[in-house]
Motif scaffolding. Structure first.
Motif, short mmCIF file in Angstrom:
data_model
loop_
_atom_site.label_atom_id
_atom_site.label_comp_id
_atom_site.label_asym_id
_atom_site.label_seq_id
_atom_site.Cartn_x
_atom_site.Cartn_y
_atom_site.Cartn_z
N ALA A 39 1.11 -1.23 -0.10
CA ALA A 39 -0.24 -0.07 0.09
C ALA A 39 0.86 1.24 0.06
O ALA A 39 0.57 2.38 -0.96
CB ALA A 39 -0.83 -0.14 1.26
N HIS A 40 1.78 1.12 0.93
CA HIS A 40 2.69 2.39 0.92
C HIS A 40 3.50 2.51 -0.58
O HIS A 40 3.46 3.87 -0.99
CB HIS A 40 3.80 2.09 2.00
N GLU A 41 3.81 1.70 -1.22
CA GLU A 41 4.55 1.60 -2.44
C GLU A 41 3.32 2.11 -3.47
O GLU A 41 3.85 2.87 -4.19
CB GLU A 41 5.03 0.13 -2.99
N LEU A 42 2.12 1.69 -3.56
CA LEU A 42 1.15 2.42 -4.39
C LEU A 42 1.10 3.80 -4.18
O LEU A 42 0.80 4.47 -5.22
CB LEU A 42 -0.11 1.48 -4.17
N ILE A 43 1.12 4.31 -2.91
CA ILE A 43 0.91 5.56 -2.61
C ILE A 43 2.06 6.43 -3.26
O ILE A 43 1.89 7.52 -3.92
CB ILE A 43 0.77 5.96 -1.13
N GLU A 44 3.25 5.89 -3.21
CA GLU A 44 4.55 6.58 -3.72
C GLU A 44 4.48 6.67 -5.18
O GLU A 44 4.68 7.51 -5.93
CB GLU A 44 5.57 5.65 -3.20
N ASP A 81 -2.70 21.09 -11.72
CA ASP A 81 -4.18 20.84 -11.14
C ASP A 81 -4.28 19.38 -10.88
O ASP A 81 -5.37 18.97 -10.53
CB ASP A 81 -5.15 21.41 -12.23
N ALA A 82 -3.32 18.43 -11.37
CA ALA A 82 -3.57 17.02 -11.11
C ALA A 82 -3.50 16.52 -9.76
O ALA A 82 -3.04 17.05 -8.91
CB ALA A 82 -2.33 16.28 -11.94
N GLU A 83 -4.62 15.94 -9.46
CA GLU A 83 -4.55 15.31 -8.03
C GLU A 83 -5.05 13.80 -8.29
O GLU A 83 -5.70 13.44 -9.03
CB GLU A 83 -5.59 16.32 -7.27
N VAL A 84 -4.51 13.16 -6.97
CA VAL A 84 -5.22 11.79 -6.91
C VAL A 84 -6.47 11.66 -6.23
O VAL A 84 -6.67 12.30 -5.16
CB VAL A 84 -4.23 11.02 -6.21
N LEU A 85 -7.48 10.87 -6.69
CA LEU A 85 -8.80 11.10 -6.10
C LEU A 85 -8.99 9.63 -5.29
O LEU A 85 -9.60 9.78 -4.66
CB LEU A 85 -9.97 11.10 -7.29
N HIS A 86 -8.33 8.76 -6.11
CA HIS A 86 -8.78 7.24 -5.20
C HIS A 86 -7.54 6.45 -5.55
O HIS A 86 -7.06 6.19 -6.47
CB HIS A 86 -9.92 6.58 -6.21
N ILE A 87 -7.31 5.73 -4.33
CA ILE A 87 -6.34 4.74 -4.42
C ILE A 87 -6.68 3.61 -3.68
O ILE A 87 -7.12 3.50 -2.54
CB ILE A 87 -4.63 5.21 -3.80
#
Length: 98
Positions: free
Chosen positions: A53-58, A71-77
């Protein structure tokens, strides 16, 4: 042509079974040579899940940074279903999901 495709599929299936047998053999060897209790195995699995999970966030942060769009942002991980489907980050609005 049809026979060649069928043989290719059989060959790939045999290779997958061979890989699975090697992994299972390694798991059996590790289980019999180490003195890990079931609790230790569970702790190792839980740690692996959180490390993934930590690797996925990185990876998501690196992808946003590499895009160069301010303006790019992460909405769902979330982690994959084969790894326990854990939602890590969710900013999606209920209105946008409908």
């Amino acid at each position: 042509m049809y026979g060649q495709t069928r043989m290719l599929l059989v060959d790939r299936a045999a290779a997958a079974v061979a890989r699975l047998a090697r992994v299972a053999g390694l798991a059996v060897r590790l289980a019999t040579r180490t003195r890990m209790s079931p609790g230790d195995c569970y702790a190792a699995l839980a740690t692996a899940q959180f490390m993934a999970a930590h690797e996925l966030i990185e990876q998501a942060a690196d992808a946003v940074e590499a895009s160069g769009d301010p303006d790019a942002e992460v909405l769902h991980i979330s982690t994959p279903a084969w790894f326990g489907r854990m939602t890590l980050h969710d900013e999606s609005d209920e209105e946008t999901q409908r």
